[in-house]
Design a protein around this motif. Structure first.
Motif, mmCIF file in Angstrom:
data_model
loop_
_atom_site.group_PDB
_atom_site.id
_atom_site.type_symbol
_atom_site.label_atom_id
_atom_site.label_comp_id
_atom_site.label_asym_id
_atom_site.label_seq_id
_atom_site.Cartn_x
_atom_site.Cartn_y
_atom_site.Cartn_z
ATOM 1 N N PRO A 198 0.708 -1.239 -0.109
ATOM 2 C CA PRO A 198 0.095 -0.069 0.363
ATOM 3 C C PRO A 198 0.880 1.268 -0.005
ATOM 4 O O PRO A 198 1.985 1.243 0.573
ATOM 5 C CB PRO A 198 -0.821 -0.192 1.160
ATOM 6 N N GLY A 199 0.561 2.193 -0.511
ATOM 7 C CA GLY A 199 1.154 3.597 -0.854
ATOM 8 C C GLY A 199 0.461 4.685 -0.850
ATOM 9 O O GLY A 199 -0.949 4.749 -1.083
ATOM 10 N N PRO A 200 0.997 5.961 -1.024
ATOM 11 C CA PRO A 200 0.222 7.127 -1.130
ATOM 12 C C PRO A 200 -0.304 7.383 -2.406
ATOM 13 O O PRO A 200 -1.133 8.243 -2.677
ATOM 14 C CB PRO A 200 1.339 8.081 -0.628
ATOM 15 N N SER A 201 0.133 6.589 -3.523
ATOM 16 C CA SER A 201 -0.337 6.845 -4.732
ATOM 17 C C SER A 201 -1.756 6.668 -4.953
ATOM 18 O O SER A 201 -2.399 7.482 -5.916
ATOM 19 C CB SER A 201 0.473 5.839 -5.823
ATOM 20 N N LEU A 222 -4.096 7.347 -2.698
ATOM 21 C CA LEU A 222 -4.899 8.338 -2.040
ATOM 22 C C LEU A 222 -4.637 9.634 -2.893
ATOM 23 O O LEU A 222 -5.442 10.328 -3.274
ATOM 24 C CB LEU A 222 -4.198 8.629 -0.713
ATOM 25 N N LEU A 223 -3.318 9.778 -3.766
ATOM 26 C CA LEU A 223 -3.224 11.014 -4.588
ATOM 27 C C LEU A 223 -4.143 10.506 -5.957
ATOM 28 O O LEU A 223 -4.895 11.749 -6.201
ATOM 29 C CB LEU A 223 -1.730 10.981 -5.110
#
Length: 50
Positions: free
Chosen positions: A21-24, A26-27
């Protein structure tokens, strides 16, 4: 690494997802919602303004 226990494959949640999971995500969500809000604002301004 895949481990078998009594014939059942045991994996960690990250291995099962095959991604980290990563911030991409959310972005992407923020950008797509922003574009949708702007587009709806333009449609309202052009067609429903009195």
């Amino acid at each position: 690494m895949v481990k078998k226990k009594h014939g059942v494959i045991i994996e960690t949640p990250t291995e099962a997802r095959q991604a980290e999971p990563g911030p991409s995500i959310l972005l992407l969500l923020i950008i797509s919602v922003s574009i949708a809000v702007i587009a709806m604002g333009i449609v309202w301004f052009l067609f429903f303004r009195t």
